[in-house]
Design a protein around this motif. Structure first.
Motif, PDB file in Angstrom:
ATOM      1  N   GLU A 102       0.851  -1.188   0.000  1.00  0.00           N
ATOM      2  CA  GLU A 102       0.000   0.000   0.000  1.00  0.00           C
ATOM      3  C   GLU A 102       0.891   1.243   0.000  1.00  0.00           C
ATOM      4  N   LEU A 103       0.602   2.158  -0.912  1.00  0.00           N
ATOM      5  CA  LEU A 103       1.302   3.438  -0.977  1.00  0.00           C
ATOM      6  C   LEU A 103       0.387   4.493  -0.375  1.00  0.00           C
ATOM      7  N   LYS A 104       0.785   5.052   0.758  1.00  0.00           N
ATOM      8  CA  LYS A 104      -0.052   6.040   1.444  1.00  0.00           C
ATOM      9  C   LYS A 104       0.324   7.447   0.991  1.00  0.00           C
ATOM     10  N   TYR A 105      -0.703   8.258   0.751  1.00  0.00           N
ATOM     11  CA  TYR A 105      -0.491   9.661   0.453  1.00  0.00           C
ATOM     12  C   TYR A 105      -1.452  10.462   1.321  1.00  0.00           C
ATOM     13  N   SER A 106      -0.926  11.111   2.338  1.00  0.00           N
ATOM     14  CA  SER A 106      -1.787  11.932   3.174  1.00  0.00           C
ATOM     15  C   SER A 106      -0.978  12.984   3.913  1.00  0.00           C
ATOM     16  N   ARG A 107      -1.408  14.230   3.778  1.00  0.00           N
ATOM     17  CA  ARG A 107      -0.834  15.326   4.553  1.00  0.00           C
ATOM     18  C   ARG A 107      -1.662  15.601   5.797  1.00  0.00           C
TER      19      ARG A 107
ATOM     20  N   SER B 114      -4.566  11.264  -9.648  1.00  0.00           N
ATOM     21  CA  SER B 114      -5.317  12.524  -9.579  1.00  0.00           C
ATOM     22  C   SER B 114      -6.052  12.612  -8.249  1.00  0.00           C
ATOM     23  N   MET B 115      -6.205  13.846  -7.765  1.00  0.00           N
ATOM     24  CA  MET B 115      -6.886  14.066  -6.479  1.00  0.00           C
ATOM     25  C   MET B 115      -7.519  15.451  -6.453  1.00  0.00           C
ATOM     26  N   PHE B 116      -8.548  15.602  -5.635  1.00  0.00           N
ATOM     27  CA  PHE B 116      -9.270  16.869  -5.539  1.00  0.00           C
ATOM     28  C   PHE B 116      -8.469  17.969  -4.858  1.00  0.00           C
TER      29      PHE B 116
ATOM     30  N   VAL C 252      -0.291  13.718  -9.122  1.00  0.00           N
ATOM     31  CA  VAL C 252       0.944  13.434  -8.389  1.00  0.00           C
ATOM     32  C   VAL C 252       1.592  12.168  -8.946  1.00  0.00           C
ATOM     33  N   ALA C 253       2.913  12.201  -9.127  1.00  0.00           N
ATOM     34  CA  ALA C 253       3.667  11.020  -9.548  1.00  0.00           C
ATOM     35  C   ALA C 253       4.142  10.263  -8.310  1.00  0.00           C
ATOM     36  N   LEU C 254       3.897   8.948  -8.295  1.00  0.00           N
ATOM     37  CA  LEU C 254       4.277   8.092  -7.176  1.00  0.00           C
ATOM     38  C   LEU C 254       5.238   7.007  -7.640  1.00  0.00           C
ATOM     39  N   ASP C 255       6.217   6.722  -6.815  1.00  0.00           N
ATOM     40  CA  ASP C 255       7.127   5.600  -7.039  1.00  0.00           C
ATOM     41  C   ASP C 255       6.481   4.346  -6.457  1.00  0.00           C
TER      42      ASP C 255
ATOM     43  N   GLY D 183       7.963   3.012  -3.359  1.00  0.00           N
ATOM     44  CA  GLY D 183       7.921   3.837  -2.161  1.00  0.00           C
ATOM     45  C   GLY D 183       9.267   4.414  -1.752  1.00  0.00           C
ATOM     46  N   SER D 184      10.258   4.341  -2.630  1.00  0.00           N
ATOM     47  CA  SER D 184      11.598   4.802  -2.269  1.00  0.00           C
ATOM     48  C   SER D 184      11.811   6.285  -2.573  1.00  0.00           C
ATOM     49  N   LYS D 185      10.908   6.901  -3.369  1.00  0.00           N
ATOM     50  CA  LYS D 185      11.022   8.319  -3.694  1.00  0.00           C
ATOM     51  C   LYS D 185       9.774   9.054  -3.203  1.00  0.00           C
ATOM     52  N   PRO D 186       9.924  10.298  -2.775  1.00  0.00           N
ATOM     53  CA  PRO D 186       8.753  11.055  -2.316  1.00  0.00           C
ATOM     54  C   PRO D 186       7.830  11.383  -3.476  1.00  0.00           C
ATOM     55  N   PRO D 187       6.539  11.556  -3.216  1.00  0.00           N
ATOM     56  CA  PRO D 187       5.600  11.948  -4.279  1.00  0.00           C
ATOM     57  C   PRO D 187       5.997  13.287  -4.890  1.00  0.00           C
ATOM     58  N   GLN D 188       5.727  13.445  -6.179  1.00  0.00           N
ATOM     59  CA  GLN D 188       6.068  14.672  -6.889  1.00  0.00           C
ATOM     60  C   GLN D 188       4.836  15.177  -7.631  1.00  0.00           C
ATOM     61  N   THR D 189       4.437  16.408  -7.372  1.00  0.00           N
ATOM     62  CA  THR D 189       3.300  17.004  -8.061  1.00  0.00           C
ATOM     63  C   THR D 189       3.723  17.429  -9.461  1.00  0.00           C
TER      64      THR D 189
END
Length: 218
Positions: free
Chosen positions: A53-58, A81-83, A99-102, A105-111
């Protein structure tokens, strides 16, 4: 499903994850499945077993803070894509992004694309990213420029020959789009766009079908 759309395998994910978009990562022979409620991407192998699971949450602990929805795969990266990048869409902050995701999980997400309102359906054509800027009714391409502009809530995107096929849903958020568009369509159906000439045709669907989430050309 098989070629006749008969269900062959099922994966049940407990906990009401709000499963949304899906992409197949050919290099890894795995599926990436978006969990809107968990603001994450589930990695699923060909036997439909969850492998990661790749988590994306601020905003950890807030359910569906970003409203992640659709996903695409290109050259070892997932494009989600996200709202809301900040996670405050419920507070009226519609800072939509892709957002681009690896997948490792070794690289941070990039907008990679900003200034979108309720984006959906990131799609690649000739290695160029396009996305439905859904609330504005735009198909957006390189440099964030509209490739096509429509009067409805566009969601669902596929290429067929020289044309783009887009789904248009009944707009449930017409109050938010006031001032963004000169006219707002309440019809649902399909748009067939010729990007070379900017000409398009629209085919309406029966009223019983109010929303289109994705389109596929077979």
């Amino acid at each position: 499903m098989d070629e006749n759309l008969e269900v062959k395998k099922l994966l049940h994910v407990p906990g009401n994850p709000g499963l949304h978009g899906v992409a197949f990562m050919e290099d890894l022979q795995q599926f990436a499945v978006v969990s809107t409620a968990w603001d994450s991407v589930l990695l699923v192998d060909a036997s439909l077993k969850i492998t990661g699971e790749l988590k994306y949450s601020r905003r950890p602990g807030v359910r569906a803070a970003h409203h992640c929805n659709d996903i695409a795969w290109l050259d070892g990266n997932l494009f989600l894509s996200m709202f809301s990048e900040s996670g405050y869409w419920r507070q009226g902050v519609y800072d939509g992004v892709v957002v681009a995701l690896d997948p490792n999980g070794s690289k941070p997400p990039q907008t990679v694309m900003r200034n979108l309102h309720m984006p959906h359906s990131p799609t690649f054509y000739d290695d160029e990213l396009l996305v439905c800027d859904s609330l504005r009714g735009n198909l957006v391409g390189p440099l964030g420029k509209p490739v096509g502009q429509f009067s409805g809530f566009v969601r669902g995107l596929a290429r067929t020959g020289d044309y783009w096929l887009l789904g248009q849903s009944r707009n449930r958020n017409s109050g938010l789009v006031l001032g963004e568009s000169q006219s707002i369509s309440i019809d649902n159906g399909f748009v067939l766009l010729d990007p070379a000439s900017s000409l398009y045709t629209f085919r309406r669907l029966p009223d019983e079908i109010s929303e289109i989430h994705a389109v596929m050309v077979r």
